[in-house]
Motif scaffolding. Sequence first.
Motif: not given
Length: 270
Positions: A163-188
Motif C-alpha cells: 500500500w506504500a509507494g516511493i515518492e522520492s529517492l536519494a543515493v549518496t555515493l562513496p567518497e571515491s566517486m563523483r558524478l560526471a558533468p553530463r551524468f543525466r545522459g547516462k541516467l535511466r
Amino acid sequence: MPDGDILVGGRTSQWGRRVKDRSGVHCFGCEQPMLARFDAGGRLDPTFGDGGLLRLRRPDGDILKASVEQVVPLPDGKALVTGPLKEFAKFAFFVARLNGDGSYDRSFGDGGLVTPHFPCRDTPGAFHFEPGCLPSLKVALDLRRPRSRHPVLTLRARPSFDWAGIESLAVTLPESMRLAPRFRGKLRVAGAPEVDRVRVAKAKPGERGPVLFVEGVGNAGEVRLRLGAGGIVVSNPRLQRRPAFKVWAVFNDARWGIWAGEDRITRRVG
C-alpha cells in the motif's frame, strides 16, 4: 436524484466561533458539512433537512468538523456522502448514507456514518502509525566494473508494504566517486510513472560523496535506477574496496496519497 431533484454538498463556516488570542484569530468549528436539495426548477425542497438545507452533524448530535466532497445518489432515493474530517489535524475521511429527507440511514455504519479503518492504523491519519507498520526500504544494488574508472551502477528500490509507494529517492555515493558533468545522459529511471526533478547536492555533515536526488516519482511501487558507463567517475579505482552507498526514500500511502514515512539504509557492493 432518481426523482429529478438535485442534491449538492460542501462546507460552511456559518456556525463557527471565532476566538482571538496572542497568536491571532482562530475559528472553532468553522468547517462543517452542509447539504442542500433543490427540485428540478431550482427551488429548495422543504421535505429535506430544515427547509431544504441540512447541517450535517454526527448521528449522536455532536458537531461534525468536516466538509462534503462527493454526493452519490442511490437508486432507492438515498445518497452516499463523503469528505475529509478536520477534527484531529490528520487526514481522515467519513462516509455517510442519508435517507431522502436528510436523516441518517441507521442501518449503515455506526448510526449512518463510518470512518474507514485501514491496516496498520488506528485511524487513517497521516501521523499515527501502529508499531511495526511504517514502511521500510528494500534495496538491491549492483556495481559492474568496480575497478574501472567508469563503473556501471544499478539500483532497485521498493517499499516493504504494497500500500506504500516511493515518492522520492536519494543515493549518496562513496567518497571515491563523483558524478560526471553530463551524468543525466547516462541516467535511466524505470518503474516510475513520472519524475519531477533530478538534482545533485553536496554531501551533508557526516556523509561522504555527492547525493543524487530523484524526486516526484509518483508513488512508484518499485524504482529501478541505472547510471551507465560514463555517468560515474572514480578517483582511484585501485583503492576502492567494497564501496558503501547510502539510499534514502520518502514513502506515500497510495490509498490516500499522503506522507507515510521514510527510511534510509547503507549497502556495500563489490
